[in-house]
Scaffold this motif. Structure first.
Motif, PDB file in Angstrom:
ATOM      1  N   TYR A 175       6.988   1.018  18.949  1.00  0.00           N
ATOM      2  CA  TYR A 175       6.989   2.408  17.731  1.00  0.00           C
ATOM      3  C   TYR A 175       7.998   0.653  16.892  1.00  0.00           C
ATOM      4  N   ASN A 176       7.829   0.123  16.080  1.00  0.00           N
ATOM      5  CA  ASN A 176       7.881  -0.016  15.295  1.00  0.00           C
ATOM      6  C   ASN A 176       7.965  -1.800  15.263  1.00  0.00           C
ATOM      7  N   GLU A 177       7.349  -2.835  16.086  1.00  0.00           N
ATOM      8  CA  GLU A 177       6.666  -3.511  16.840  1.00  0.00           C
ATOM      9  C   GLU A 177       5.240  -4.305  15.977  1.00  0.00           C
ATOM     10  N   GLY A 178       5.960  -5.206  15.386  1.00  0.00           N
ATOM     11  CA  GLY A 178       4.737  -6.183  14.944  1.00  0.00           C
ATOM     12  C   GLY A 178       3.777  -6.424  15.665  1.00  0.00           C
ATOM     13  N   PHE A 179       2.452  -7.040  14.868  1.00  0.00           N
ATOM     14  CA  PHE A 179       1.435  -6.737  15.885  1.00  0.00           C
ATOM     15  C   PHE A 179       1.692  -8.812  16.310  1.00  0.00           C
ATOM     16  N   TRP A 342       1.203  -1.803   7.288  1.00  0.00           N
ATOM     17  CA  TRP A 342       1.120  -1.542   9.120  1.00  0.00           C
ATOM     18  C   TRP A 342       1.942   0.108   9.269  1.00  0.00           C
ATOM     19  N   ARG A 343       3.217  -0.946   9.001  1.00  0.00           N
ATOM     20  CA  ARG A 343       4.324   0.509   9.370  1.00  0.00           C
ATOM     21  C   ARG A 343       3.830   1.222   8.203  1.00  0.00           C
ATOM     22  N   ARG A 344       3.995   1.311   6.995  1.00  0.00           N
ATOM     23  CA  ARG A 344       4.076   1.910   6.158  1.00  0.00           C
ATOM     24  C   ARG A 344       2.813   3.386   6.390  1.00  0.00           C
ATOM     25  N   VAL A 345       1.470   2.542   7.036  1.00  0.00           N
ATOM     26  CA  VAL A 345       0.903   3.812   7.316  1.00  0.00           C
ATOM     27  C   VAL A 345       0.705   4.226   8.934  1.00  0.00           C
ATOM     28  N   MET A 346       1.356   4.079   9.558  1.00  0.00           N
ATOM     29  CA  MET A 346       1.262   4.142  10.702  1.00  0.00           C
ATOM     30  C   MET A 346       2.695   4.944  11.694  1.00  0.00           C
ATOM     31  N   ASN A 347       3.950   4.472  11.146  1.00  0.00           N
ATOM     32  CA  ASN A 347       5.140   4.600  10.987  1.00  0.00           C
ATOM     33  C   ASN A 347       5.186   5.952  11.139  1.00  0.00           C
ATOM     34  N   PRO A 348       4.825   7.071  10.251  1.00  0.00           N
ATOM     35  CA  PRO A 348       5.263   8.358   9.842  1.00  0.00           C
ATOM     36  C   PRO A 348       4.007   9.031  10.765  1.00  0.00           C
TER      37      PRO A 348
END
Length: 379
Positions: A175-179, A342-348
């Motif tokens: 979680y929160n790890e960028g690609f 990515w975080r904006r789309v997937m973290n929620p």
């Protein structure tokens, strides 16, 4: 899945043969240069994104008891892909190094070749490596050797499928790890992880690390043969083009690995014990067109449930059983290349998944950082 005639079976399987269209596109790029060298990324990414939008989702499931005798036309595309990819890769190396294509054209063309060998070749290798048939496994090994990533077999079969969603699995994205951070981490950690898994497996059978049974000997021989052939056909420039397409293919694979399990972790039960893998530990996408291109790889929860189940029989799971991606893998891969988006789309979505399946877990920091204990017997 059991149509009445061979013609009907072929008709049902034909969408999964769309990958064959990459061959004339690659040849056109080599022959005509210019914008034609962009045809492969446009085909694999943009076209299938548009098709996903137009064709929507496919939530139908085949009968999982269907026998191999009904799957010939599905299996055939994976069986013939190695000679196709091998001939195309080395044919292009021979031709391009003798052509008057410019450096940018050559690099763009082999970027596209890397998309073929990654988004198609490694995906087909993945399907083949999971089968019990020895010839199919060999074809998988040969495909992986064309991208210098043979250790993927050991890492995938001996680590990922056993320890997905735990700190022992390098390719379970945190979680929160960028690609970009993830990519260099797995390039560093996966070869060592694969080696350790094979050595441990050999030790259980009473064999040493340098035993002839160690598949790393085969991996090295196959990869050296591919490198030598690229050098022989195209000189140092041919070797560099081969290495470039291999890097692009590996990047494509690890983008897929990143997407498949981002932020999804198995509950730590204490003392290095983890809950069993379930459908909820993989992201799924039911988008019809990208599943044609990726031979149902996006039905990933079912693949972890039945790893040797052939791709046309993989089941799709409803949202209450498995988390769903908003788009197919091609578009999600583009999103993953921009970590803030990515975080904006997937973290929620990850936080929603946690509330749904693990409402009692208050402290997620050990999961986010991969700091839970290693599974028992793997340390």
């Amino acid at each position: 899945m059991k149509p009445a005639s061979e013609v009907a079976r072929l008709r049902h399987a034909l969408p999964f043969w769309l990958s064959i269209l990459t061959v004339p596109l690659a040849i056109a790029g080599a022959a005509w240069g210019g914008l034609w060298t962009l045809a492969l990324p446009i085909f694999a990414w943009a076209l299938f994104d548009v098709l996903d939008l137009l064709l929507g989702l496919n939530t139908e499931n085949a009968d999982p008891q269907t026998g191999d005798e009904h799957l010939f036309w599905y299996r055939l595309v994976t069986l013939v892909w190695f000679p196709i990819q091998f001939a195309l890769t080395f044919g292009l190396i021979w031709y391009v190094t003798r052509s008057d294509l410019g450096t940018a054209e050559r690099m763009t063309l082999f970027f596209g070749m890397g998309i073929i060998s990654g988004a198609i070749g490694i995906v087909y290798a993945h399907e083949l490596l999971h089968q019990k048939n020895r010839a199919e496994r060999w074809l998988g090994d040969l495909l992986l050797a064309t991208v210098l990533y043979s250790h993927f077999r050991s890492e995938h079969l001996r680590v990922h499928h056993l320890w997905v969603g735990t700190p022992r699995d390098p390719v379970s994205a945190r979680y929160n790890e960028g690609f970009h951070r993830y990519f260099w981490r797995v390039l560093r950690d996966c070869p060592r992880s694969a080696w350790q898994a094979e050595v441990a497996f050999l030790a259980r059978g009473g064999h040493g690390a340098l035993s002839r049974r160690n598949p790393f000997w085969r991996y090295a021989a196959l990869q050296m043969a591919m490198l030598a052939l690229a050098l022989a056909l195209g000189g140092w420039q041919g070797l560099l083009l081969f290495l470039w397409q291999a890097f692009v293919a590996i990047w494509q694979l690890e983008l897929t690995n990143y997407i498949e399990h981002y932020g999804l972790t198995r509950r730590h039960l204490g003392e290095g014990r983890y809950e069993p893998v379930g459908p909820r530990h993989s992201w799924n996408a039911a988008h019809k067109a990208s599943n044609w291109l990726l031979i149902n790889l996006q039905r990933h929860s079912d693949h972890h449930y039945k790893p040797d189940r052939r791709f046309p029989l993989l089941q799709t799971h409803a949202e209450d059983a498995a988390p769903q991606l908003p788009f197919g893998y091609p578009l999600m891969a583009a999103v993953a290349m921009i970590p803030p988006v990515w975080r904006r789309v997937m973290n929620p979505k990850v936080r929603e998944w946690r509330r749904k399946h693990y409402p009692d877990i208050a402290d997620w920091k050990p999961y986010n950082r991969g700091q839970n204990p290693l599974p028992r017997g793997t340390g």
